[in-house]
Design a protein around this motif. Structure first.
Motif, PDB file in Angstrom:
ATOM      1  N   LEU A   1       0.729  -1.269   0.043  1.00  0.00           N
ATOM      2  CA  LEU A   1      -0.167   0.053  -0.075  1.00  0.00           C
ATOM      3  C   LEU A   1       1.026   1.143  -0.141  1.00  0.00           C
ATOM      4  O   LEU A   1       0.498   2.265  -0.815  1.00  0.00           O
ATOM      5  CB  LEU A   1      -1.115  -0.011   1.191  1.00  0.00           C
ATOM      6  CG  LEU A   1      -2.084  -0.992   1.234  1.00  0.00           C
ATOM      7  CD1 LEU A   1      -2.859  -1.150   2.477  1.00  0.00           C
ATOM      8  CD2 LEU A   1      -3.107  -0.605   0.084  1.00  0.00           C
ATOM      9  N   ASP A   2       1.873   1.323   0.833  1.00  0.00           N
ATOM     10  CA  ASP A   2       2.891   2.642   0.958  1.00  0.00           C
ATOM     11  C   ASP A   2       4.180   2.475   0.295  1.00  0.00           C
ATOM     12  O   ASP A   2       4.918   3.403   0.192  1.00  0.00           O
ATOM     13  CB  ASP A   2       2.564   2.954   2.337  1.00  0.00           C
ATOM     14  CG  ASP A   2       3.596   1.936   3.256  1.00  0.00           C
ATOM     15  OD1 ASP A   2       4.325   1.111   2.798  1.00  0.00           O
ATOM     16  OD2 ASP A   2       3.733   2.314   4.430  1.00  0.00           O
ATOM     17  N   GLY A   3       4.449   1.315  -0.220  1.00  0.00           N
ATOM     18  CA  GLY A   3       5.801   1.216  -1.019  1.00  0.00           C
ATOM     19  C   GLY A   3       6.885   0.951   0.129  1.00  0.00           C
ATOM     20  O   GLY A   3       8.086   1.092  -0.539  1.00  0.00           O
ATOM     21  N   GLY A   4       6.629   1.382   1.155  1.00  0.00           N
ATOM     22  CA  GLY A   4       7.783   1.227   2.255  1.00  0.00           C
ATOM     23  C   GLY A   4       8.387  -0.250   2.547  1.00  0.00           C
ATOM     24  O   GLY A   4       7.833  -1.187   1.832  1.00  0.00           O
ATOM     25  N   PRO A   5       9.310  -0.424   3.366  1.00  0.00           N
ATOM     26  CA  PRO A   5       9.954  -1.794   3.505  1.00  0.00           C
ATOM     27  C   PRO A   5       9.016  -2.415   4.736  1.00  0.00           C
ATOM     28  O   PRO A   5       7.980  -1.854   5.237  1.00  0.00           O
ATOM     29  CB  PRO A   5      11.083  -1.547   4.349  1.00  0.00           C
ATOM     30  CG  PRO A   5      11.207  -0.067   4.692  1.00  0.00           C
ATOM     31  CD  PRO A   5      10.152   0.591   3.957  1.00  0.00           C
ATOM     32  N   ARG A   6       9.273  -3.749   4.732  1.00  0.00           N
ATOM     33  CA  ARG A   6       8.405  -4.575   5.481  1.00  0.00           C
ATOM     34  C   ARG A   6       8.337  -4.008   6.936  1.00  0.00           C
ATOM     35  O   ARG A   6       9.580  -3.846   7.584  1.00  0.00           O
ATOM     36  CB  ARG A   6       8.759  -6.098   5.461  1.00  0.00           C
ATOM     37  CG  ARG A   6       8.613  -6.753   4.338  1.00  0.00           C
ATOM     38  CD  ARG A   6       7.248  -7.000   3.824  1.00  0.00           C
ATOM     39  NE  ARG A   6       7.106  -7.722   2.819  1.00  0.00           N
ATOM     40  CZ  ARG A   6       5.912  -8.005   2.128  1.00  0.00           C
ATOM     41  NH1 ARG A   6       4.829  -7.299   2.357  1.00  0.00           N
ATOM     42  NH2 ARG A   6       5.737  -8.943   1.263  1.00  0.00           N
ATOM     43  N   SER A   7       7.193  -4.013   7.563  1.00  0.00           N
ATOM     44  CA  SER A   7       7.254  -3.279   8.976  1.00  0.00           C
ATOM     45  C   SER A   7       7.409  -4.313   9.996  1.00  0.00           C
ATOM     46  O   SER A   7       7.609  -4.076  11.068  1.00  0.00           O
ATOM     47  CB  SER A   7       5.879  -2.572   9.250  1.00  0.00           C
ATOM     48  OG  SER A   7       4.720  -4.008   9.103  1.00  0.00           O
ATOM     49  N   ALA A   8       7.485  -5.598   9.657  1.00  0.00           N
ATOM     50  CA  ALA A   8       7.675  -6.716  10.840  1.00  0.00           C
ATOM     51  C   ALA A   8       8.235  -7.968  10.041  1.00  0.00           C
ATOM     52  O   ALA A   8       8.024  -8.187   8.905  1.00  0.00           O
ATOM     53  CB  ALA A   8       6.101  -6.989  11.292  1.00  0.00           C
ATOM     54  N   THR A   9       8.966  -8.615  10.805  1.00  0.00           N
ATOM     55  CA  THR A   9       9.003 -10.110  10.386  1.00  0.00           C
ATOM     56  C   THR A   9       8.034 -11.015  10.674  1.00  0.00           C
ATOM     57  O   THR A   9       7.539 -11.085  11.800  1.00  0.00           O
ATOM     58  CB  THR A   9      10.356 -10.501  11.021  1.00  0.00           C
ATOM     59  OG1 THR A   9      11.536  -9.602  10.877  1.00  0.00           O
ATOM     60  CG2 THR A   9      10.905 -12.055  10.660  1.00  0.00           C
ATOM     61  N   VAL A  10       7.634 -11.723   9.683  1.00  0.00           N
ATOM     62  CA  VAL A  10       6.532 -12.822   9.802  1.00  0.00           C
ATOM     63  C   VAL A  10       6.919 -14.070   9.606  1.00  0.00           C
ATOM     64  O   VAL A  10       7.704 -14.463   8.700  1.00  0.00           O
ATOM     65  CB  VAL A  10       5.440 -12.508   9.082  1.00  0.00           C
ATOM     66  CG1 VAL A  10       4.217 -13.592   9.208  1.00  0.00           C
ATOM     67  CG2 VAL A  10       4.718 -11.263   9.033  1.00  0.00           C
ATOM     68  N   VAL A  11       7.058 -15.087  10.535  1.00  0.00           N
ATOM     69  CA  VAL A  11       7.461 -16.436  10.448  1.00  0.00           C
ATOM     70  C   VAL A  11       6.369 -17.390  10.672  1.00  0.00           C
ATOM     71  O   VAL A  11       5.497 -17.371  11.439  1.00  0.00           O
ATOM     72  CB  VAL A  11       8.475 -16.645  11.801  1.00  0.00           C
ATOM     73  CG1 VAL A  11       9.281 -18.044  11.661  1.00  0.00           C
ATOM     74  CG2 VAL A  11       9.604 -15.548  11.769  1.00  0.00           C
ATOM     75  N   THR A  12       6.430 -18.635  10.114  1.00  0.00           N
ATOM     76  CA  THR A  12       5.622 -19.649  10.217  1.00  0.00           C
ATOM     77  C   THR A  12       5.803 -20.544  11.612  1.00  0.00           C
ATOM     78  O   THR A  12       6.836 -20.861  11.757  1.00  0.00           O
ATOM     79  CB  THR A  12       5.384 -20.595   8.826  1.00  0.00           C
ATOM     80  OG1 THR A  12       6.674 -21.238   8.916  1.00  0.00           O
ATOM     81  CG2 THR A  12       5.314 -19.744   7.942  1.00  0.00           C
ATOM     82  N   ASP A  13       4.592 -20.766  12.146  1.00  0.00           N
ATOM     83  CA  ASP A  13       4.668 -21.389  13.596  1.00  0.00           C
ATOM     84  C   ASP A  13       4.302 -22.949  13.231  1.00  0.00           C
ATOM     85  O   ASP A  13       4.824 -23.580  13.906  1.00  0.00           O
ATOM     86  CB  ASP A  13       3.392 -20.906  14.397  1.00  0.00           C
ATOM     87  CG  ASP A  13       3.674 -19.625  14.980  1.00  0.00           C
ATOM     88  OD1 ASP A  13       4.946 -19.042  14.869  1.00  0.00           O
ATOM     89  OD2 ASP A  13       2.776 -18.762  14.991  1.00  0.00           O
ATOM     90  N   THR A  14       3.563 -23.019  12.217  1.00  0.00           N
ATOM     91  CA  THR A  14       3.244 -24.445  11.915  1.00  0.00           C
ATOM     92  C   THR A  14       3.523 -24.474  10.115  1.00  0.00           C
ATOM     93  O   THR A  14       3.713 -23.276   9.739  1.00  0.00           O
ATOM     94  CB  THR A  14       1.723 -24.669  12.168  1.00  0.00           C
ATOM     95  OG1 THR A  14       0.969 -23.702  11.153  1.00  0.00           O
ATOM     96  CG2 THR A  14       1.359 -24.325  13.562  1.00  0.00           C
ATOM     97  N   PRO A  15       3.483 -25.767   9.544  1.00  0.00           N
ATOM     98  CA  PRO A  15       3.274 -25.841   8.235  1.00  0.00           C
ATOM     99  C   PRO A  15       2.063 -24.816   7.868  1.00  0.00           C
ATOM    100  O   PRO A  15       0.935 -24.992   8.468  1.00  0.00           O
ATOM    101  CB  PRO A  15       3.148 -27.273   7.922  1.00  0.00           C
ATOM    102  CG  PRO A  15       3.496 -27.771   9.242  1.00  0.00           C
ATOM    103  CD  PRO A  15       3.268 -27.044  10.214  1.00  0.00           C
ATOM    104  N   VAL A  16       2.194 -24.201   6.828  1.00  0.00           N
ATOM    105  CA  VAL A  16       1.173 -22.971   6.421  1.00  0.00           C
ATOM    106  C   VAL A  16       0.874 -23.358   4.764  1.00  0.00           C
ATOM    107  O   VAL A  16       1.630 -23.845   4.083  1.00  0.00           O
ATOM    108  CB  VAL A  16       1.355 -21.608   6.644  1.00  0.00           C
ATOM    109  CG1 VAL A  16       1.634 -21.361   8.141  1.00  0.00           C
ATOM    110  CG2 VAL A  16       2.760 -21.170   5.900  1.00  0.00           C
ATOM    111  N   ARG A  17      -0.405 -23.120   4.723  1.00  0.00           N
ATOM    112  CA  ARG A  17      -0.650 -22.784   3.198  1.00  0.00           C
ATOM    113  C   ARG A  17      -1.477 -21.406   3.156  1.00  0.00           C
ATOM    114  O   ARG A  17      -2.130 -20.945   3.752  1.00  0.00           O
ATOM    115  CB  ARG A  17      -1.903 -23.853   2.867  1.00  0.00           C
ATOM    116  CG  ARG A  17      -2.503 -23.578   1.491  1.00  0.00           C
ATOM    117  CD  ARG A  17      -3.228 -24.650   0.743  1.00  0.00           C
ATOM    118  NE  ARG A  17      -2.455 -25.931   0.717  1.00  0.00           N
ATOM    119  CZ  ARG A  17      -2.836 -27.157   1.316  1.00  0.00           C
ATOM    120  NH1 ARG A  17      -3.989 -27.263   1.179  1.00  0.00           N
ATOM    121  NH2 ARG A  17      -1.929 -28.101   1.211  1.00  0.00           N
TER     122      ARG A  17
END
Ligand code: CMP
Length: 167
Positions: A111-127
């Motif tokens: 939306l704003d073109g800025g860098p990622r605001s946070a690190t997102v990590v999978t806790d489980t296998p995800v789809r």
């Protein structure tokens, strides 16, 4: 696995060989598909025509537990919707925020073109459903309701962050 098992007779196909592998499955097709998009909360109000457009735009990604999907400070080019599994958003100065099936993330950089605001990590296998930057604009045009959902969720996340900061 409940959401996915309810989605198996729908409109997105993916290669079961790649299940829970960190492999992008390519363009989502609606013919012979298996994931029912209207079961995904952000698309539940969509017409059949809109769902077909979403199906053409989105891809399915399976990733194992421990995968880093966004890293704070990196450029970001993809929007994610969780179909199955959980992820944690590592927010500065607070406990990680869990996101469950039906939640989305990665919208801020698009939306704003800025860098990622946070690190997102999978806790489980995800789809996940994955939509790239160019297609995110198309998606918002095709599904105007999505912009309202994005705004409401962003507002809620700001309120939650403020509440955490005040504690
Ligand atoms: P983006 O900045 O593109 O990449 C990281 C994503 O984490 C961000 O978009 C949001 O989707 C999500 N995110 C950031 N902060 C929060 C928060 N406080 N609560 C929930 N999700 C968040």
């Amino acid at each position: 696995m409940e959401l996915v098992s309810r989605m198996m007779d729908g409109s997105i196909s993916y290669d079961p060989k790649n299940r829970l592998e960190p492999v992008l499955s390519g363009s989502v097709v609606q013919q012979g598909g298996q994931i029912e998009l209207k079961e995904v909360p952000i698309f539940e109000g969509c017409s059949q025509r809109q769902l077909q457009r979403v199906a053409r735009i989105a891809r399915v990604l399976d990733a194992p537990a421990g995968s880093v999907l966004t890293r704070i400070g990196d450029p970001g080019d993809e929007f994610f919707v969780i179909l199955d599994g959980t992820v944690s958003v590592d927010v500065a100065g607070g406990r990680p925020v869990p996101l469950r099936p039906g939640s989305f993330f990665g919208e801020m950089s698009l939306l704003d073109g800025g860098p990622r605001s946070a690190t997102v990590v999978t806790d489980t296998p995800v789809r996940l459903l994955v939509v790239n930057r160019g297609d995110f604009s198309v998606l918002r045009r095709e599904v105007p309701e999505l912009t309202r959902v994005l705004l409401v969720t962003l507002s809620q996340r700001v309120r939650q962050a403020e509440a955490r900061a005040a504690q």
